[in-house]
Design a protein around this motif. Structure first.
Motif, short mmCIF file in Angstrom:
data_model
loop_
_atom_site.label_atom_id
_atom_site.label_comp_id
_atom_site.label_asym_id
_atom_site.label_seq_id
_atom_site.Cartn_x
_atom_site.Cartn_y
_atom_site.Cartn_z
N GLU A 74 1.24 3.79 -2.98
CA GLU A 74 0.78 5.50 -2.76
C GLU A 74 2.09 6.05 -3.35
N GLU A 75 3.18 5.98 -2.97
CA GLU A 75 4.61 7.05 -3.15
C GLU A 75 4.34 6.45 -4.99
N GLU A 94 0.56 -1.08 0.02
CA GLU A 94 -0.03 -0.34 0.16
C GLU A 94 0.55 0.97 0.19
N LEU A 95 1.89 1.30 1.07
CA LEU A 95 2.81 2.79 0.78
C LEU A 95 3.14 2.38 -0.77
#
Length: 82
Positions: free
Chosen positions: A30-31, A26-27
């Protein structure tokens, strides 16, 4: 029994990694979205900068044309009065 203990321990770790893996994915997603947004903004900024430079050049050229026309008009008026 020893093999079963090993399997249970590895199952716990894989579940733990699975949750952390989901968080990590997820991170990363998003990045990547942020990076894509930044690239679009940079492209738009470059386009706007290019357009501003072009408009400035056009404005300068139009001023030069107006000055030339003014000088021509002044010369024509001088010729008429002579």
């Amino acid at each position: 029994m020893y093999n079963e203990d090993k399997a249970a321990a590895s199952d716990d770790k894989s579940r733990e990694f699975g949750v952390l893996g989901d968080v990590l994915r997820e991170l990363q997603r998003e990045e990547m979205e942020h990076t894509e947004t930044c690239q679009v903004e940079i492209s738009e900024t470059s386009i706007i900068k290019g357009m501003l430079e072009l408009i400035t050049e056009i404005n300068t050229t139009l001023k030069e044309i107006a000055e030339t026309q003014k000088k021509i008009l002044e010369e024509v008026q001088k010729k008429k009065t002579e």
